[in-house]
Design a protein around this motif. Structure first.
Motif, PDB file in Angstrom:
ATOM      1  N   VAL B 166       0.834  -1.198   0.000  1.00 14.59           N
ATOM      2  CA  VAL B 166       0.000   0.000   0.000  1.00 14.59           C
ATOM      3  C   VAL B 166       0.873   1.254   0.000  1.00 14.59           C
ATOM      4  CG1 VAL B 166      -1.461   1.317   1.547  1.00 14.59           C
ATOM      5  CG2 VAL B 166      -2.087  -0.994   0.957  1.00 14.59           C
ATOM      6  N   LEU B 167       1.948   1.208   0.768  1.00 13.75           N
ATOM      7  CA  LEU B 167       2.872   2.336   0.809  1.00 13.75           C
ATOM      8  C   LEU B 167       3.487   2.561  -0.572  1.00 13.75           C
ATOM      9  CD1 LEU B 167       3.745   4.183   3.108  1.00 13.75           C
ATOM     10  CD2 LEU B 167       5.799   2.783   3.353  1.00 13.75           C
ATOM     11  N   ALA B 168       3.838   1.455  -1.232  1.00 11.10           N
ATOM     12  CA  ALA B 168       4.412   1.564  -2.576  1.00 11.10           C
ATOM     13  C   ALA B 168       3.407   2.203  -3.524  1.00 11.10           C
ATOM     14  CB  ALA B 168       4.822   0.185  -3.087  1.00 11.10           C
ATOM     15  N   ALA B 169       2.152   1.740  -3.466  1.00  9.72           N
ATOM     16  CA  ALA B 169       1.139   2.293  -4.360  1.00  9.72           C
ATOM     17  C   ALA B 169       0.907   3.775  -4.056  1.00  9.72           C
ATOM     18  CB  ALA B 169      -0.169   1.517  -4.230  1.00  9.72           C
ATOM     19  N   PHE B 170       0.979   4.143  -2.787  1.00 13.09           N
ATOM     20  CA  PHE B 170       0.834   5.540  -2.378  1.00 13.09           C
ATOM     21  C   PHE B 170       1.935   6.407  -3.003  1.00 13.09           C
ATOM     22  CE2 PHE B 170       1.903   8.880   0.725  1.00 13.09           C
ATOM     23  CZ  PHE B 170       0.688   9.527   0.845  1.00 13.09           C
ATOM     24  N   ILE B 171       3.169   5.930  -2.906  1.00 14.32           N
ATOM     25  CA  ILE B 171       4.295   6.682  -3.468  1.00 14.32           C
ATOM     26  C   ILE B 171       4.181   6.763  -4.994  1.00 14.32           C
ATOM     27  CG2 ILE B 171       6.796   6.642  -3.775  1.00 14.32           C
ATOM     28  CD1 ILE B 171       6.916   5.363  -0.947  1.00 14.32           C
ATOM     29  N   LEU B 172       3.804   5.636  -5.605  1.00 13.93           N
ATOM     30  CA  LEU B 172       3.634   5.636  -7.060  1.00 13.93           C
ATOM     31  C   LEU B 172       2.553   6.634  -7.467  1.00 13.93           C
ATOM     32  CD1 LEU B 172       3.754   1.798  -7.644  1.00 13.93           C
ATOM     33  CD2 LEU B 172       5.436   3.436  -8.452  1.00 13.93           C
ATOM     34  N   GLY B 173       1.523   6.745  -6.626  1.00 17.94           N
ATOM     35  CA  GLY B 173       0.457   7.700  -6.900  1.00 17.94           C
ATOM     36  C   GLY B 173       0.996   9.111  -6.953  1.00 17.94           C
ATOM     37  N   PHE B 174       1.878   9.452  -6.029  1.00 17.41           N
ATOM     38  CA  PHE B 174       2.427  10.809  -6.042  1.00 17.41           C
ATOM     39  C   PHE B 174       3.301  11.049  -7.254  1.00 17.41           C
ATOM     40  CE2 PHE B 174       0.495  11.535  -2.120  1.00 17.41           C
ATOM     41  CZ  PHE B 174       0.356  12.905  -2.074  1.00 17.41           C
ATOM     42  N   SER B 175       4.023  10.017  -7.659  1.00 17.00           N
ATOM     43  CA  SER B 175       4.804  10.149  -8.886  1.00 17.00           C
ATOM     44  C   SER B 175       3.874  10.484 -10.050  1.00 17.00           C
ATOM     45  CB  SER B 175       5.544   8.836  -9.136  1.00 17.00           C
ATOM     46  OG  SER B 175       5.938   8.737 -10.460  1.00 17.00           O
ATOM     47  N   SER B 176       2.746   9.782 -10.090  1.00 19.10           N
ATOM     48  CA  SER B 176       1.787   9.987 -11.168  1.00 19.10           C
ATOM     49  C   SER B 176       1.177  11.395 -11.112  1.00 19.10           C
ATOM     50  CB  SER B 176       0.707   8.913 -11.061  1.00 19.10           C
ATOM     51  OG  SER B 176      -0.329   9.111 -11.958  1.00 19.10           O
ATOM     52  N   ILE B 177       0.878  11.879  -9.896  1.00 15.91           N
ATOM     53  CA  ILE B 177       0.314  13.228  -9.741  1.00 15.91           C
ATOM     54  C   ILE B 177       1.291  14.272 -10.270  1.00 15.91           C
ATOM     55  CG2 ILE B 177      -0.270  15.004  -8.047  1.00 15.91           C
ATOM     56  CD1 ILE B 177      -1.456  12.807  -6.305  1.00 15.91           C
ATOM     57  N   PHE B 178       2.572  14.139  -9.889  1.00 19.86           N
ATOM     58  CA  PHE B 178       3.546  15.154 -10.301  1.00 19.86           C
ATOM     59  C   PHE B 178       3.769  15.122 -11.805  1.00 19.86           C
ATOM     60  CE2 PHE B 178       5.213  14.851  -5.751  1.00 19.86           C
ATOM     61  CZ  PHE B 178       4.460  15.947  -5.379  1.00 19.86           C
ATOM     62  N   THR B 179       3.731  13.923 -12.392  1.00 24.54           N
ATOM     63  CA  THR B 179       3.846  13.851 -13.847  1.00 24.54           C
ATOM     64  C   THR B 179       2.661  14.555 -14.501  1.00 24.54           C
ATOM     65  OG1 THR B 179       5.000  11.751 -13.655  1.00 24.54           O
ATOM     66  CG2 THR B 179       4.066  12.278 -15.793  1.00 24.54           C
ATOM     67  N   GLY B 180       1.454  14.285 -13.994  1.00 28.09           N
ATOM     68  CA  GLY B 180       0.265  14.916 -14.558  1.00 28.09           C
ATOM     69  C   GLY B 180       0.312  16.424 -14.420  1.00 28.09           C
ATOM     70  N   LEU B 181       0.708  16.874 -13.229  1.00 26.31           N
ATOM     71  CA  LEU B 181       0.807  18.316 -12.974  1.00 26.31           C
ATOM     72  C   LEU B 181       1.784  18.979 -13.943  1.00 26.31           C
ATOM     73  CD1 LEU B 181       1.091  19.766  -9.412  1.00 26.31           C
ATOM     74  CD2 LEU B 181       2.525  20.661 -11.202  1.00 26.31           C
ATOM     75  N   ASN B 182       2.906  18.303 -14.134  1.00 28.76           N
ATOM     76  CA  ASN B 182       3.921  18.815 -15.044  1.00 28.76           C
ATOM     77  C   ASN B 182       3.367  18.963 -16.464  1.00 28.76           C
ATOM     78  OD1 ASN B 182       6.548  19.671 -15.403  1.00 28.76           O
ATOM     79  ND2 ASN B 182       7.413  17.860 -14.441  1.00 28.76           N
ATOM     80  N   PHE B 183       2.615  17.967 -16.914  1.00 25.67           N
ATOM     81  CA  PHE B 183       2.091  18.013 -18.277  1.00 25.67           C
ATOM     82  C   PHE B 183       1.021  19.090 -18.421  1.00 25.67           C
ATOM     83  CE2 PHE B 183       3.304  13.350 -19.224  1.00 25.67           C
ATOM     84  CZ  PHE B 183       4.584  13.754 -19.504  1.00 25.67           C
ATOM     85  N   ILE B 184       0.191  19.253 -17.381  1.00 27.28           N
ATOM     86  CA  ILE B 184      -0.846  20.295 -17.471  1.00 27.28           C
ATOM     87  C   ILE B 184      -0.179  21.651 -17.660  1.00 27.28           C
ATOM     88  CG2 ILE B 184      -2.565  21.571 -16.131  1.00 27.28           C
ATOM     89  CD1 ILE B 184      -3.520  18.980 -14.980  1.00 27.28           C
ATOM     90  N   VAL B 185       0.811  21.942 -16.809  1.00 34.57           N
ATOM     91  CA  VAL B 185       1.470  23.249 -16.900  1.00 34.57           C
ATOM     92  C   VAL B 185       2.232  23.353 -18.220  1.00 34.57           C
ATOM     93  CG1 VAL B 185       3.143  24.775 -15.824  1.00 34.57           C
ATOM     94  CG2 VAL B 185       1.606  23.428 -14.395  1.00 34.57           C
ATOM     95  N   THR B 186       2.892  22.257 -18.624  1.00 29.67           N
ATOM     96  CA  THR B 186       3.655  22.296 -19.872  1.00 29.67           C
ATOM     97  C   THR B 186       2.750  22.615 -21.053  1.00 29.67           C
ATOM     98  OG1 THR B 186       5.142  20.634 -18.956  1.00 29.67           O
ATOM     99  CG2 THR B 186       5.247  21.001 -21.322  1.00 29.67           C
ATOM    100  N   ILE B 187       1.605  21.942 -21.117  1.00 30.34           N
ATOM    101  CA  ILE B 187       0.728  22.148 -22.271  1.00 30.34           C
ATOM    102  C   ILE B 187       0.095  23.546 -22.227  1.00 30.34           C
ATOM    103  CG2 ILE B 187      -1.404  21.336 -23.369  1.00 30.34           C
ATOM    104  CD1 ILE B 187      -0.514  18.479 -22.651  1.00 30.34           C
ATOM    105  N   HIS B 188      -0.197  24.030 -21.020  1.00 29.81           N
ATOM    106  CA  HIS B 188      -0.752  25.380 -20.926  1.00 29.81           C
ATOM    107  C   HIS B 188       0.270  26.453 -21.283  1.00 29.81           C
ATOM    108  CE1 HIS B 188      -4.866  25.591 -19.390  1.00 29.81           C
ATOM    109  NE2 HIS B 188      -4.648  24.416 -18.845  1.00 29.81           N
ATOM    110  N   LYS B 189       1.471  26.309 -20.741  1.00 30.49           N
ATOM    111  CA  LYS B 189       2.401  27.444 -20.758  1.00 30.49           C
ATOM    112  C   LYS B 189       3.531  27.341 -21.773  1.00 30.49           C
ATOM    113  CE  LYS B 189       0.325  29.597 -17.447  1.00 30.49           C
ATOM    114  NZ  LYS B 189      -0.494  30.762 -17.791  1.00 30.49           N
ATOM    115  N   MET B 190       3.785  26.146 -22.313  1.00 29.88           N
ATOM    116  CA  MET B 190       4.964  26.001 -23.170  1.00 29.88           C
ATOM    117  C   MET B 190       4.608  25.914 -24.648  1.00 29.88           C
ATOM    118  SD  MET B 190       7.366  25.766 -20.779  1.00 29.88           S
ATOM    119  CE  MET B 190       8.827  24.891 -21.313  1.00 29.88           C
ATOM    120  N   ARG B 191       3.336  26.058 -24.976  1.00 27.70           N
ATOM    121  CA  ARG B 191       2.980  25.993 -26.395  1.00 27.70           C
ATOM    122  C   ARG B 191       3.562  27.189 -27.129  1.00 27.70           C
ATOM    123  NH1 ARG B 191      -2.389  26.901 -26.880  1.00 27.70           N
ATOM    124  NH2 ARG B 191      -2.595  27.034 -24.624  1.00 27.70           N
ATOM    125  N   PRO B 192       4.031  26.968 -28.360  1.00 24.88           N
ATOM    126  CA  PRO B 192       4.459  28.137 -29.138  1.00 24.88           C
ATOM    127  C   PRO B 192       3.233  29.011 -29.418  1.00 24.88           C
ATOM    128  CG  PRO B 192       4.759  26.089 -30.386  1.00 24.88           C
ATOM    129  CD  PRO B 192       4.176  25.711 -29.074  1.00 24.88           C
TER     130      PRO B 192
END
Lengths: 249, 571
Positions: B166-192
């Protein structure tokens, strides 16, 4: 690679401009705060569901929480939110000394909050007003299962001098068990919030160190701004927790 | 004449720096993408090993129904739990977003990196910690709760390895959240600036919709798993019936995440499909806006259908009826996508390359998986099919058939960009064909067995129950599937040892921006920045040039070194 030669100072290589960098950070921190709200959401849903199903249990349980200490903690956190907001203004204007003072006040408030919280927790462990699965809990389905030592000295269990509306040992077993659920939710919510306060304290200390090195100013205040936003959220969650847990009537 | 920029010794992101730390501590999204890719493939082999263990133990005669021992049953429970948890948390969820998404998203945007490169590295390291904890779980204990961690199985007297899991899945979840967050900001702010929302490639739309789900749903599973942890270690009581708690409440929380998670898995695969069908049909994608909007619609619908996992778990009938009706609505945006892909192929000039073969396989697999989903959304039939092999077959068709085939198709599609090698030979095609045949052989019999009432999660079945034939063919199919996947992997690995010049910048004729960069790209993605932004599916913007063995822009920029050598004056 000609783009690199005139790259603006203080802007990471992959950003075109300082405003793009700042806006990205701002959107990032707001998105992160959204995930934080959702992180707490399951516990708020648990609260809503059990309170909706057992309103009388929640009303009864609330008398074991110290409203005065809860209110004091609310004031402490509100003050800290004010000082960190002022700190952001200081950073924008380059008022390094004032920022240092505001950061220190915020940190002291955070520490004060944790100390008051620890006092409250200690009292609950002493009284046995804990979640049902804890060995010292007085909220066992069968009152005979309560730890004998606890059964002897816990005021809530015995209700001496009518300090509480009823003695826990005389309650209906099901009702007593649901009180344990209330405290399960209480400790999860306040515990998770406390962890966030601790993380906030680490972040505030980091800001303080960086500020003492003179890193913040009108061109570089993003970190102060973003951590202040996080701190406001931690504060806001407590603003919800206080009435939901302490002020049930 | 091959252009001078495409020789092996050209400096690119792979050979720019050397040494372990230059990879482990990198913030380059391309290197992080590759590290995710190989980590995911390693976990896929691990999860596949347990899949084979399940299938072999279900082979008629392997475990006798009448005389099966507790050890055999435990081993079986352990195998399906580990298979499910590894495949979902460690393979499918990070596969396309974290591995291919990391590599492709910034390049499709013409950007130098994601918005937060250091957060990206942190995500990967979190993922690694989660994965190692999970492997530790396998070593120390006998996890047998199923990947769903339902209490009271997970919180009672079960094996303590549930804590690390469960702890492993919890940590993996945070990895997934940060990846998603990164992509949201990237797609919003880094488009030409020229790339408006409706000029974005559809893969970006899919990744964006996925990231929104990751950010909104994953925190909920995070706290739910944390509560399981607290429940298991401290008996907090919220989910434990003996303490007055409600185990069904956990199921609500769990599926509030885990149903949207199905779309975290399948939406990026659909994004890859849209790229494949446009590129290999040499036609603009049919119904661009409806595909883009259907991704968003799926992301929204995904949050309001979780109750269909709980039709027989004791929720009210009214809720079941509402959830059933809402579930049907997901079929609409899914079907829109499939019809649009097929319409894209209509009168197109289709080339049957390996990535396209995977894409065309998905049409069938997702079609079967999606349509059988309707039987499960229907209350009357779901009561019969619930917890049978029908449901096992259904979600494998969606998750493996669509998400994983999309992942493998995507790997083949972007392999030239990653490593500068085109993998499109008979061996790669054989891998795809065998996987497709083997997959259907494995899971079609399970539909039949399941509809005859074969329950899932049993270690053995008696011969007189009449499931032997279905189990036999299913196990045989699993072997074919396994062989197909290994051939595909072998074909990919073999390309490392093929000598010669690197692949052209644009071997397939894609119009999205990553193909304007050489293969493999330089450290900062583009030699001339920013690249030219046009309609991502206007196939007339590129044309095949035989000396290049690939495609080049029709109107090249005068300062583009890739083009200058080949076509000096034609622009």
């Amino acid at each position: 690679m000609s783009a690199h030669d005139n790259h603006p100072e203080g802007v990471a290589h992959h950003f075109e401009s300082a405003s793009q960098q700042f806006d990205s950070g701002k959107l990032g921190i707001w998105t992160f705060l959204l995930t934080e709200v959702l992180f707490f959401s399951a516990l708020f849903v648990a609260y809503t569901m059990y309170r909706n199903n057992y309103p009388e249990v929640f009303q009864f349980a609330s008398q074991y929480l110290d409203t005065n200490l809860g209110a004091l903690n609310t004031l402490v956190l509100l003050l800290s939110s004010f000082t960190i907001a002022w700190g952001v203004r200081n950073a924008m204007l380059g008022e390094t000394k004032k920022l240092t003072i505001n950061l220190i006040i915020t940190l002291v408030c955070a520490a004060g909050f944790m100390m008051i919280k620890a006092e409250e927790y200690g009292h609950k462990f002493h009284e046995g007003t804990l979640w049902g699965g804890h060995e010292h809990s007085i909220f066992k389905l069968d009152a005979n299962d309560v730890d004998p030592h606890m059964a002897e000295h816990s005021l809530a269990f015995n209700n001496p001098d009518g300090e509480f509306t009823a003695a826990v040992k005389d309650l209906d077993p099901e009702f007593r068990q649901k009180l344990g659920i209330f405290f399960g939710i209480y400790f999860c919510l306040t515990g998770l919030h406390g962890i966030h306060v601790l993380i906030g304290m680490i972040l505030l200390s980091w800001l303080l160190i960086r500020n003492l090195r003179g890193e913040f100013g009108p061109k570089n205040f993003a970190a102060v701004d973003f951590i202040a936003l996080y701190w406001h959220l931690v504060d806001l969650i407590w603003i919800f927790l206080f009435p939901l847990l302490y002020l049930i009537s | 004449m091959a252009p001078t920029t495409n020789t092996l010794d050209r400096t690119n992101y792979l050979n720019a720096t050397k040494g372990f730390m230059s990879w482990f501590w990198t913030i380059d999204h391309k290197r992080l993408g590759l590290m995710y890719l190989w980590s995911v493939i390693t976990c896929f082999i691990l999860g596949g090993f347990f899949a084979m263990k399940i299938r072999l133990s279900l082979m008629p005669g392997a475990v006798d129904f009448a005389t099966q021992t507790a050890e055999q049953m435990n081993a079986y429970n352990n195998a399906f739990t580990v298979h499910g948890a590894v495949m979902i948390f460690l393979v499918i969820i990070p596969s396309i977003p974290a591995a291919l998404g990391n590599f492709v998203v910034p390049m499709m945007l013409g950007a130098k990196d994601v918005a937060f490169p250091r957060l990206n590295r942190f995500s990967y390291h979190l993922w690694l910690i989660g994965a190692l904890l999970f492997v530790a779980t396998l070593i120390i204990g006998n996890l047998d709760t199923g990947w769903t961690f339902y209490p009271p199985y997970s919180t009672g007297h079960t094996d303590p390895s549930v804590i690390t899991a469960v702890l492993a899945a919890f940590i993996l979840g945070f990895s997934s959240i940060f990846t998603g967050l990164n992509f949201i900001v990237t797609i919003h702010k880094m488009r030409p600036p020229e790339m408006t929302w409706f000029k974005m490639p559809l893969f970006l739309w899919a990744i964006y919709a996925t990231a929104v789900i990751q950010v909104l749903a994953t925190p909920v599973i995070g706290i739910s798993l944390l509560l399981i942890l607290v429940e298991k270690t401290m008996q907090i009581g919220i989910f434990t019936p003996e303490l007055g708690g409600d185990p069904v409440f956990f199921q609500h929380l769990f599926w509030f995440y885990s149903h949207p998670a199905v779309y975290i898995m399948v939406l990026p695969g659909m994004g890859i499909m849209s790229e494949l069908f446009a590129t290999f049909s040499r036609k603009p994608i049919f119904g661009y806006r409806s595909i883009a909007m259907s991704s968003i619609a799926i992301a929204i619908f995904s949050f309001i259908v979780w109750g269909h996992h709980m039709f027989i778990s004791g929720q009210s009938q009214l809720m079941s009826v509402i959830f059933s009706a809402l579930t049907f609505s997901v079929a609409v945006p899914s079907a829109i996508k499939v019809f649009n892909w097929i319409s894209t192929m209509y009168k197109g000039s289709i080339s049957f390359t390996t990535p396209m073969l995977y894409g065309m396989s998905i049409i069938w697999l997702f079609g079967i998986g999606g349509l059988t989903g309707l039987f499960l959304a229907t209350l009357g039939t779901d009561i019969v099919f619930h917890d049978t092999y029908f449901i096992v077959a259904h979600f494998h068709y969606v998750m493996v058939g669509s998400a994983l085939f999309g992942f493998i198709g995507g790997i083949h599609y972007w392999w030239p960009k990653m490593y500068g090698k085109v993998v499109d030979g008979p061996l790669a095609k054989l891998g795809c064909l065998l996987s497709f045949v083997g997959f259907n052989m494995t899971f079609l019999p399970q539909f039949v067995g399941g509809s005859k009432g074969m329950p899932r999660r049993y270690a053995a079945y008696g011969s007189e129950q009449g499931f032997d034939d279905w189990n036999y063919w299913s196990t045989m199919g699993a072997m074919v599937l396994c062989a197909g996947l290994f051939i595909a992997l072998f074909a990919l690995l073999r390309s490392f040892f093929v000598k010669g010049t690197l692949a052209p910048a644009n071997p397939w004729g894609g119009v999205t921006l990553e193909w304007q960069s050489p293969s493999p790209p330089p450290e900062h993605n583009f030699e001339i920045a920013p690249p030219v932004v046009g309609d991502p599916y206007d196939m007339s913007l590129v044309e095949y040039v035989s000396e290049e063995e690939g495609f080049l822009p029709v109107n090249p920029r005068s300062d583009d070194p890739c083009v200058a050598d080949v076509k000096p004056e034609e622009a």
